[in-house]
Scaffold this motif. Structure first.
Motif, PDB file in Angstrom:
ATOM      1  N   ALA A  93       0.840  -1.055  -0.052  1.00 36.33           N
ATOM      2  CA  ALA A  93      -0.155   0.035   0.042  1.00 36.33           C
ATOM      3  C   ALA A  93       0.846   1.232   0.020  1.00 36.33           C
ATOM      4  CB  ALA A  93      -0.877   0.081   1.030  1.00 36.33           C
ATOM      5  N   SER A  94       1.958   1.237  -0.781  1.00 32.66           N
ATOM      6  CA  SER A  94       2.688   2.442  -1.201  1.00 32.66           C
ATOM      7  C   SER A  94       3.023   2.357  -2.429  1.00 32.66           C
ATOM      8  CB  SER A  94       3.952   2.339  -0.041  1.00 32.66           C
ATOM      9  OG  SER A  94       4.816   3.547  -0.136  1.00 32.66           O
ATOM     10  N   VAL A  95       3.244   3.632  -3.093  1.00 33.13           N
ATOM     11  CA  VAL A  95       3.696   4.020  -4.401  1.00 33.13           C
ATOM     12  C   VAL A  95       4.798   4.950  -4.554  1.00 33.13           C
ATOM     13  CG1 VAL A  95       3.142   5.195  -6.666  1.00 33.13           C
ATOM     14  CG2 VAL A  95       1.302   3.431  -5.553  1.00 33.13           C
ATOM     15  N   ASN A  96       5.871   4.514  -5.147  1.00 28.24           N
ATOM     16  CA  ASN A  96       6.874   5.440  -5.342  1.00 28.24           C
ATOM     17  C   ASN A  96       7.074   5.967  -6.828  1.00 28.24           C
ATOM     18  OD1 ASN A  96       8.352   3.184  -6.236  1.00 28.24           O
ATOM     19  ND2 ASN A  96      10.243   3.905  -5.281  1.00 28.24           N
ATOM     20  N   THR A  97       6.233   5.193  -7.874  1.00 27.75           N
ATOM     21  CA  THR A  97       6.751   5.470  -9.106  1.00 27.75           C
ATOM     22  C   THR A  97       5.458   5.384  -9.880  1.00 27.75           C
ATOM     23  OG1 THR A  97       8.739   4.399  -8.887  1.00 27.75           O
ATOM     24  CG2 THR A  97       7.732   4.605 -11.171  1.00 27.75           C
ATOM     25  N   LEU A  98       4.907   6.386 -10.731  1.00 26.91           N
ATOM     26  CA  LEU A  98       3.901   6.427 -11.651  1.00 26.91           C
ATOM     27  C   LEU A  98       4.347   6.273 -13.207  1.00 26.91           C
ATOM     28  CD1 LEU A  98       1.593   9.183 -10.417  1.00 26.91           C
ATOM     29  CD2 LEU A  98       1.436   6.774  -9.687  1.00 26.91           C
ATOM     30  N   VAL A  99       3.791   5.408 -13.723  1.00 31.08           N
ATOM     31  CA  VAL A  99       4.041   5.111 -15.259  1.00 31.08           C
ATOM     32  C   VAL A  99       2.867   5.384 -16.028  1.00 31.08           C
ATOM     33  CG1 VAL A  99       4.745   3.504 -17.238  1.00 31.08           C
ATOM     34  CG2 VAL A  99       6.007   3.465 -14.783  1.00 31.08           C
ATOM     35  N   ASN A 100       3.017   6.490 -17.190  1.00 25.94           N
ATOM     36  CA  ASN A 100       1.584   6.652 -17.776  1.00 25.94           C
ATOM     37  C   ASN A 100       1.596   6.129 -19.235  1.00 25.94           C
ATOM     38  OD1 ASN A 100      -0.108   8.315 -18.948  1.00 25.94           O
ATOM     39  ND2 ASN A 100       0.578  10.085 -18.599  1.00 25.94           N
ATOM     40  N   ASP A 101       0.800   5.230 -19.601  1.00 29.85           N
ATOM     41  CA  ASP A 101       0.603   4.571 -20.872  1.00 29.85           C
ATOM     42  C   ASP A 101      -0.699   5.224 -21.210  1.00 29.85           C
ATOM     43  OD1 ASP A 101       2.680   2.701 -20.865  1.00 29.85           O
ATOM     44  OD2 ASP A 101       1.815   2.039 -19.101  1.00 29.85           O
ATOM     45  N   GLY A 102      -0.569   6.197 -21.989  1.00 26.40           N
ATOM     46  CA  GLY A 102      -1.754   6.927 -22.738  1.00 26.40           C
ATOM     47  C   GLY A 102      -2.942   7.501 -21.929  1.00 26.40           C
ATOM     48  N   GLY A 103      -2.568   7.983 -20.818  1.00 32.46           N
ATOM     49  CA  GLY A 103      -3.380   8.549 -19.899  1.00 32.46           C
ATOM     50  C   GLY A 103      -3.864   7.418 -18.831  1.00 32.46           C
ATOM     51  N   ILE A 104      -3.407   6.290 -18.803  1.00 31.52           N
ATOM     52  CA  ILE A 104      -3.799   4.997 -17.882  1.00 31.52           C
ATOM     53  C   ILE A 104      -2.376   5.315 -16.820  1.00 31.52           C
ATOM     54  CG2 ILE A 104      -4.128   2.569 -17.356  1.00 31.52           C
ATOM     55  CD1 ILE A 104      -6.317   4.310 -18.868  1.00 31.52           C
ATOM     56  N   LEU A 105      -2.653   5.439 -15.657  1.00 29.10           N
ATOM     57  CA  LEU A 105      -1.526   5.436 -14.655  1.00 29.10           C
ATOM     58  C   LEU A 105      -1.425   4.216 -13.875  1.00 29.10           C
ATOM     59  CD1 LEU A 105      -1.860   9.035 -13.337  1.00 29.10           C
ATOM     60  CD2 LEU A 105      -0.493   8.405 -15.341  1.00 29.10           C
ATOM     61  N   THR A 106      -0.260   3.638 -13.779  1.00 21.84           N
ATOM     62  CA  THR A 106      -0.017   2.346 -12.892  1.00 21.84           C
ATOM     63  C   THR A 106       1.109   2.893 -11.831  1.00 21.84           C
ATOM     64  OG1 THR A 106      -0.477   0.837 -14.792  1.00 21.84           O
ATOM     65  CG2 THR A 106       0.723   0.021 -12.894  1.00 21.84           C
ATOM     66  N   GLY A 107       0.705   2.531 -10.624  1.00 22.39           N
ATOM     67  CA  GLY A 107       1.582   2.834  -9.470  1.00 22.39           C
ATOM     68  C   GLY A 107       2.415   1.590  -9.166  1.00 22.39           C
ATOM     69  N   TYR A 108       3.778   1.873  -8.973  1.00 25.74           N
ATOM     70  CA  TYR A 108       4.763   0.604  -8.883  1.00 25.74           C
ATOM     71  C   TYR A 108       5.277   1.271  -7.501  1.00 25.74           C
ATOM     72  CZ  TYR A 108       4.590  -0.691 -13.715  1.00 25.74           C
ATOM     73  OH  TYR A 108       4.079  -0.915 -15.080  1.00 25.74           O
ATOM     74  N   ASN A 109       6.273   0.189  -7.032  1.00 27.89           N
ATOM     75  CA  ASN A 109       7.156   0.405  -5.848  1.00 27.89           C
ATOM     76  C   ASN A 109       8.443  -0.071  -6.089  1.00 27.89           C
ATOM     77  OD1 ASN A 109       8.504   0.929  -3.030  1.00 27.89           O
ATOM     78  ND2 ASN A 109       6.653   1.628  -2.492  1.00 27.89           N
ATOM     79  N   THR A 110       9.350   0.559  -6.670  1.00 29.14           N
ATOM     80  CA  THR A 110      10.770   0.184  -6.936  1.00 29.14           C
ATOM     81  C   THR A 110      11.690  -0.012  -5.916  1.00 29.14           C
ATOM     82  OG1 THR A 110      11.512   2.657  -7.695  1.00 29.14           O
ATOM     83  CG2 THR A 110      10.663   1.248  -9.125  1.00 29.14           C
ATOM     84  N   ASP A 111      11.191   1.036  -4.476  1.00 25.91           N
ATOM     85  CA  ASP A 111      11.957   0.410  -3.390  1.00 25.91           C
ATOM     86  C   ASP A 111      11.967  -0.965  -2.882  1.00 25.91           C
ATOM     87  OD1 ASP A 111      12.614   3.432  -2.848  1.00 25.91           O
ATOM     88  OD2 ASP A 111      10.796   3.689  -1.641  1.00 25.91           O
ATOM     89  N   TYR A 112      10.646  -1.498  -2.991  1.00 27.52           N
ATOM     90  CA  TYR A 112      10.499  -2.853  -2.869  1.00 27.52           C
ATOM     91  C   TYR A 112      11.486  -3.785  -3.952  1.00 27.52           C
ATOM     92  CZ  TYR A 112       8.326  -7.372  -2.845  1.00 27.52           C
ATOM     93  OH  TYR A 112       8.127  -8.906  -3.127  1.00 27.52           O
ATOM     94  N   SER A 113      11.181  -3.439  -5.028  1.00 24.35           N
ATOM     95  CA  SER A 113      11.989  -4.044  -6.361  1.00 24.35           C
ATOM     96  C   SER A 113      13.524  -4.120  -5.776  1.00 24.35           C
ATOM     97  CB  SER A 113      11.634  -3.594  -7.548  1.00 24.35           C
ATOM     98  OG  SER A 113      10.360  -3.414  -7.771  1.00 24.35           O
TER      99      SER A 113
END
Length: 291
Positions: A89-109
């Motif tokens: 339940a924590s997001v540190n990265t947003l990726v925008n694919d044509g207006g669709i936003l996906t939240g990632y956590n690259t700290d975890y990765s």
């Protein structure tokens, strides 16, 4: 291939933070230059998170790093949560694919990669100090990699106990005695500023441990890491975490993975010689600096 001049086709990436810094911008832009990518990176802050996220969509900004205090508040504003973010339940990265936003956590990765490939193993009992957002990423990575014997030490009973219970670990409000093989600092102790000279764990605990892991990245060699190294312990530094998580963001935005040598050069530009030399050792590259 030289980087194209900034124009209408240049992709913008950014960061959103309560206290923007320069290191992320310097690292990303250095890699864009080194790889000839038509991207530019800029740090921002905001007092209106929904409007800022709306701007990411409307302006087709390719990606955004999300720092405190927005890592949890941004979750209702995205379309999808990747497993790396949903699990903690924590997001540190947003990726925008044509207006669709996906939240990632690259700290975890990044933490998971370091623990999986590093000197620690799941048979080692651990003591982790801290219960904030980064602690959530580290504890989740430990659990997912098979660590079963662990203690979360946090003065905040609400967050510390909840984090421990969620993953099946013990909680304590004070440090136990020596005995844990893996010690992890996820507090500001040892960070540049008021706590710069504070040792995150007593020398007796460090002497009894086998691996020291500090998420503090500034300075590159914290008192905890220095003490552990002087005692001959294996170490995982905060520099490794902060750079690896940024590189994972870079890959998500561009689809290009830099070489270790390119990452070390970008780290030298963004974080200085001490951080770059430490990362070079972690990558198994030559210790010497370029002429």
């Amino acid at each position: 291939m030289p980087k194209p001049p900034i124009g209408r086709d240049t992709r913008l990436c950014m960061s959103l933070s309560g206290r923007p810094g320069n290191a992320g911008s310097r690292l990303h832009n250095h890699l864009y230059d080194a790889l000839g990518l038509d991207y530019v990176y800029k740090a921002f802050s905001t007092t209106d998170l929904p409007a800022a996220v709306g701007g990411i969509r409307a302006l087709n900004i390719r990606g955004a790093a999300i720092s405190m205090p927005f890592k949890e508040a941004v979750i209702p504003l995205v379309d999808h949560l990747h497993a790396t973010a949903a699990g903690i339940a924590s997001v540190n990265t947003l990726v925008n694919d044509g207006g669709i936003l996906t939240g990632y956590n690259t700290d975890y990765s990044a933490v998971r990669e370091l623990l999986h490939a590093g000197p620690a193993d799941p048979a080692m009992p651990f003591v982790l100090r801290g219960s904030g957002g980064m602690a959530k990423a580290v504890v989740a990575a430990l659990h997912d990699l098979g660590w079963r014997d662990g203690t979360i030490v946090a003065r905040n009973a609400a967050t510390g106990a909840a984090l421990a219970v969620r993953h099946g670990y013990r909680w304590a409000d004070t440090l136990p005695g020596p005995g844990a093989a893996l010690l992890i600092n996820v507090t500001p102790l040892g960070m540049e500023g008021a706590d710069a000279n504070v040792l995150a764990f007593p020398v007796e605990m460090i002497a009894a441990a086998r691996v020291a892991f500090d998420v503090v990245a500034q300075p590159a060699r914290t008192p905890f890491i220095s003490a552990a190294a002087d005692l001959g312990k294996a170490v995982i530094s905060g520099v490794e975490v902060i750079v690896r998580q940024a590189v994972e963001q870079f890959v998500l935005y561009t689809g290009v993975r830099p070489t270790p040598a390119q990452i070390v050069a970008a780290t030298r530009f963004a974080h200085g010689d001490a951080a770059a030399d430490q990362l070079a050792l972690a990558f198994g590259l030559a210790e010497g600096r370029p002429a």
